[in-house]
Write an enzyme that holds these catalytic residues in place. Structure first.
Site, mmCIF file in Angstrom:
data_model
loop_
_atom_site.group_PDB
_atom_site.id
_atom_site.type_symbol
_atom_site.label_atom_id
_atom_site.label_comp_id
_atom_site.label_asym_id
_atom_site.label_seq_id
_atom_site.Cartn_x
_atom_site.Cartn_y
_atom_site.Cartn_z
ATOM 1 N N ALA A 136 50.336 35.992 38.593
ATOM 2 C CA ALA A 136 50.776 36.090 39.916
ATOM 3 C C ALA A 136 49.691 36.360 40.965
ATOM 4 O O ALA A 136 49.667 37.159 41.531
ATOM 5 C CB ALA A 136 52.145 37.145 40.052
ATOM 6 N N LEU A 137 48.599 35.461 40.670
ATOM 7 C CA LEU A 137 47.285 35.844 41.128
ATOM 8 C C LEU A 137 47.229 35.486 42.679
ATOM 9 O O LEU A 137 47.840 34.858 43.317
ATOM 10 C CB LEU A 137 46.410 34.769 40.397
ATOM 11 C CG LEU A 137 46.270 34.707 38.927
ATOM 12 C CD1 LEU A 137 45.314 33.835 38.312
ATOM 13 C CD2 LEU A 137 46.188 36.088 38.349
ATOM 14 N N HIS A 138 46.342 36.339 43.003
ATOM 15 C CA HIS A 138 45.932 35.922 44.385
ATOM 16 C C HIS A 138 44.593 35.919 44.784
ATOM 17 O O HIS A 138 43.806 36.272 43.885
ATOM 18 C CB HIS A 138 46.574 37.364 45.522
ATOM 19 C CG HIS A 138 46.294 38.615 44.755
ATOM 20 N ND1 HIS A 138 45.160 39.266 44.887
ATOM 21 C CD2 HIS A 138 47.131 39.607 43.944
ATOM 22 C CE1 HIS A 138 45.222 40.459 44.296
ATOM 23 N NE2 HIS A 138 46.414 40.509 43.838
ATOM 24 N N HIS A 169 42.158 38.618 42.572
ATOM 25 C CA HIS A 169 41.835 38.285 41.387
ATOM 26 C C HIS A 169 40.743 37.398 41.320
ATOM 27 O O HIS A 169 39.907 37.239 40.467
ATOM 28 C CB HIS A 169 43.144 37.618 40.678
ATOM 29 C CG HIS A 169 44.391 38.577 40.254
ATOM 30 N ND1 HIS A 169 45.596 38.382 41.130
ATOM 31 C CD2 HIS A 169 44.510 39.807 39.469
ATOM 32 C CE1 HIS A 169 46.438 39.575 40.573
ATOM 33 N NE2 HIS A 169 45.691 40.242 39.818
ATOM 34 N N GLN A 212 53.230 48.621 29.584
ATOM 35 C CA GLN A 212 52.929 49.705 30.910
ATOM 36 C C GLN A 212 53.949 49.713 31.588
ATOM 37 O O GLN A 212 53.696 50.349 33.007
ATOM 38 C CB GLN A 212 51.625 49.094 31.375
ATOM 39 C CG GLN A 212 51.689 47.795 31.863
ATOM 40 C CD GLN A 212 50.213 46.905 32.438
ATOM 41 O OE1 GLN A 212 49.509 46.666 31.398
ATOM 42 N NE2 GLN A 212 49.824 47.099 33.733
ATOM 43 N N LYS A 264 41.392 48.431 43.953
ATOM 44 C CA LYS A 264 42.754 48.642 44.312
ATOM 45 C C LYS A 264 43.441 49.613 43.285
ATOM 46 O O LYS A 264 44.075 50.655 43.854
ATOM 47 C CB LYS A 264 43.535 47.675 44.547
ATOM 48 C CG LYS A 264 44.846 47.984 45.214
ATOM 49 C CD LYS A 264 45.674 46.983 45.434
ATOM 50 C CE LYS A 264 46.426 46.309 44.371
ATOM 51 N NZ LYS A 264 47.737 47.190 43.915
ATOM 52 N N SER A 281 48.026 42.235 46.611
ATOM 53 C CA SER A 281 48.876 42.528 45.369
ATOM 54 C C SER A 281 49.681 41.619 44.830
ATOM 55 O O SER A 281 50.231 41.109 45.920
ATOM 56 C CB SER A 281 49.420 43.949 45.552
ATOM 57 O OG SER A 281 50.444 44.274 44.391
ATOM 58 N N SER A 282 49.957 41.533 43.562
ATOM 59 C CA SER A 282 50.970 40.572 43.293
ATOM 60 C C SER A 282 52.435 41.023 43.676
ATOM 61 O O SER A 282 53.279 40.277 44.058
ATOM 62 C CB SER A 282 50.995 40.371 41.609
ATOM 63 O OG SER A 282 49.741 40.188 41.160
#
Ligand code: PAF
Length: 282
Positions: free
Chosen positions: A32-34, A37, A61, A150, A186-187
């Site tokens: 879910a890259l932005h 990343h 996690q 972040k 953020s994703s």
């Protein structure tokens, strides 16, 4: 660009590269890259001969199964974004490749770094992060590991883990990439409405205001101020803490020269947003 799913095939490829003396930079992601990343990838490309980016939604996690189920999975789009910036290798393993039966991945003592802030609200989260990062480092054996600021607590814990296991890997931390209104990329932002995305610039404005006032007012009054400003019909703060950037322990009294960071988690529309700002460098 080459895409690997299996560990053995990836290792075979990296063996040739690493035996020829070339350096490898590694960017772990859950997809879910932005742009944030991509910045890590760009930095790795500048600093290494070969850049490997992993795309793996790590179940260990997630303390909340619903959060794991809702996590966006966009491998096709991620692949084209990674190709567009010149990534050399994508590693997109299945769960059994990362956690084969019988493999024990030791999580070193985290010295309490994992119990505060995110750790308090997401029990077991950081053990899962350390477990997967350690496993991915064992697989890729990079020279450098790239992570974003972040997730302040995350990279602090990973730095501690690298030290504990005497790892030769250098951790490179990159600045938080923000939207125009200051919202940290953020994703999870993908799950926010346009209206809330715009309003969420409030988090950055509050962090900035706290930074301006740090040293002039006590940490506890600044934390109360931030909690109040972030408690709106649209946002519900989970915590706002001013902590020592090394130990992550809350700072009770201002001390000039102490490495101080404000860390925040806020809920909106069922999405948990985190951010942080360095108030004073140590
Ligand atoms: O920050 C993340 O996306 C994840 O926690 C990481 C480091 C890729 C481990 O799954």
């Amino acid at each position: 660009m080459q895409v690997f799913v299996k560990v053995d095939a990836l290792r075979e490829h990296l063996d040739i590269i690493q035996k020829s003396g070339k350096t490898v930079g590694f960017v772990p992601t859950m997809g879910a890259l932005h742009e944030g990343h991509l910045d890590l990838v760009r930095k790795s490309i500048l600093e290494n001969d070969v850049t490997v980016c992993s795309v793996f939604v790590n179940p260990t996690q997630f303390n909340d199964k619903k959060d794991l189920d809702k996590y966006p999975r966009t491998l096709e789009k991620d692949t084209s974004m990674l190709r567009s910036v010149g990534t050399d290798v994508i590693f997109a393993p299945e769960i059994n490749d990362v956690y084969p039966t019988g493999l024990e991945i030791e999580v070193p003592d985290l010295n309490g770094l994992d119990t505060l802030m995110e750790g308090e609200f997401r029990p077991g989260h950081f053990k899962g992060v350390v477990q997967v990062v350690r496993r991915l480092l064992d697989i890729t054996e990079p020279d450098r590991l790239y992570m974003g600021q972040k997730d302040f607590q995350q990279f602090t814990i990973i730095a501690h883990m690298l030290q504990q296991i005497n790892s030769p890997v250098t951790l490179v931390v990159c600045r938080t990439k923000r939207e125009k209104n200051g919202l940290a990329m953020s994703s999870r932002n993908q799950r926010l409405s346009t209206d809330i995305k715009q309003k969420a610039g409030l988090i950055f404005r509050v962090l900035t205001a706290v930074k301006k006032r740090y040293g002039k007012e006590s940490p506890s009054s600044l934390m109360a101020y931030a909690q109040k400003r972030l408690s709106t019909p649209d946002f519900n703060p989970e915590y706002f803490m001013i902590v020592d950037g090394n130990t992550l322990q809350p700072i009770q009294n201002y001390q000039k020269g102490q490495y101080a960071v404000a860390c925040v988690a806020v809920w909106s529309e069922g999405v948990r947003l985190i951010d942080n700002m360095i108030l004073e460098k140590g």
